[in-house]
Design an enzyme around this catalytic site. Structure first.
Site, PDB file in Angstrom:
ATOM      1  N   SER A   1      43.736  18.154  51.183  1.00 39.69           N
ATOM      2  CA  SER A   1      43.365  17.898  49.329  1.00 39.69           C
ATOM      3  C   SER A   1      42.137  19.283  49.557  1.00 39.69           C
ATOM      4  CB  SER A   1      42.586  16.959  49.429  1.00 39.69           C
ATOM      5  OG  SER A   1      41.721  16.774  48.271  1.00 39.69           O
TER       6      SER A   1
ATOM      7  N   TYR B   1      36.274   9.854  51.108  1.00 37.58           N
ATOM      8  CA  TYR B   1      37.590  11.066  50.608  1.00 37.58           C
ATOM      9  C   TYR B   1      37.405  12.359  51.515  1.00 37.58           C
ATOM     10  CZ  TYR B   1      41.460  13.012  48.341  1.00 37.58           C
ATOM     11  OH  TYR B   1      43.396  13.376  47.869  1.00 37.58           O
TER      12      TYR B   1
END
Ligand code: NAP
Length: 256
Positions: free
Chosen positions: A145, A158
């Protein structure tokens, strides 16, 4: 893009019950791969596996929570049992919850997200390396990501986990390249999946303010994942491929 070399290979895809993982399962099957779909929602995986089978492809669904090593190892073993081989791991399972400022976040939920996004990635890598050891070849793609490289408020779990997973890609590349094992990461950009619906509803950080029309379809990262498993992408081993990169999109025949 020539995907002929994927024909006949067997692929394990974690997080295959929906989103990028489900799109990848359909795409790899169309390229002639046998696909093992793994996620906690087994019923959803079964529906996709049956859809692939009825189109003439080979697919099998299994229950797997990637935060438990033995379940990840069992998914890899099931691939060998069902298809007689195991060539590629798409380490895709991931969660964005709990979105929120760290001061308000339950440490147990924070920890659970890291169990899935970071430890789950390592568990997949470990199980795959064990299985690849004797055959001396194999490919692992970790779905990364932009958050691995850029901090975003409300996503400390995250960002931390994806940054750690990106470092797993880099370190394992150093350890395993000499043993014939390739490992790469894919940073897909923003993709129109359930994850982005959750992000939108959180209202936290600039990603939640994005226009949903600006997200790319899950078929784009699926195409990138297939290409990354071919020798044509070998120059990217040990790195995070950025699907936002215009040169990469052109190479894949995607709109820039
Ligand atoms: P999604 O639609 O929410 O799908 C997530 C998948 O992960 C589901 O199949 C889910 O299945 C599975 N999963 C979650 N926890 C799991 C666990 N403990 N064990 C096994 N499977 C688990 O999200 P997505 O967008 O497709 O996300 C796929 C990957 O892309 C993730 O790693 C995500 O971080 C990454 N990513 C997405 C975007 C984006 O914009 N969408 C951007 C960058 C990176 P079950 O719930 O059935 O287990």
């Amino acid at each position: 893009m020539d995907l002929a070399e994927l024909n006949g290979l067997a692929v394990v895809i974690t997080g295959a019950s929906r989103g990028i993982g489900a799109a990848a399962a359909r795409a790899f099957a169309q390229a002639g791969c046998s696909v093992l779909l793994a996620a906690r929602s087994t019923e959803q995986c079964k529906v996709i596996a049956e859809e692939i089978q009825s189109a003439g492809g080979k697919a099998y669904a299994t229950a797997c929570d990637v935060s438990h090593y033995e379940q990840v190892a069992a998914a890899v073993a099931a691939c060998k049992e069902q298809f007689g081989r195991f060539d590629i791991l798409i380490n895709n399972a991931g969660v964005i919850d709990p979105i929120g400022l760290s001061i308000d976040t339950d440490p147990k939920q924070w920890s659970q997200a890291v169990d899935i996004n970071l430890k789950g990635t390592f568990y997949g890598v470990h199980a795959a390396l064990q299985a690849f050891k004797d055959q001396g070849r194999g490919v692992i793609v970790n779905v990364s990501s932009g958050a691995a490289h850029h901090p975003l408020e409300g996503w400390s779990h995250y960002c931390a986990a994806k940054a750690g997973a990106a470092m797993i890609t880099r370190t394992i590349h150093m350890e395993a390249a000499g043993r014939g094992v390739r490992i790469l990461g894919l940073s897909p950009g923003t993709v129109a999946t359930e994850m982005q619906i959750k992000i939108k509803s959180s209202g936290i950080n600039p990603v939640s303010q994005m226009n949903p029309d600006d997200h790319i379809p899950a078929e784009w990262p699926a195409k990138a994942l297939m290409w990354m498993c071919t020798q044509d992408a070998k120059e990217y081993d040990g790195t995070d491929v950025q699907l936002r990169d215009e040169a990469i999109r052109r190479r894949l025949g995607l709109a820039v």
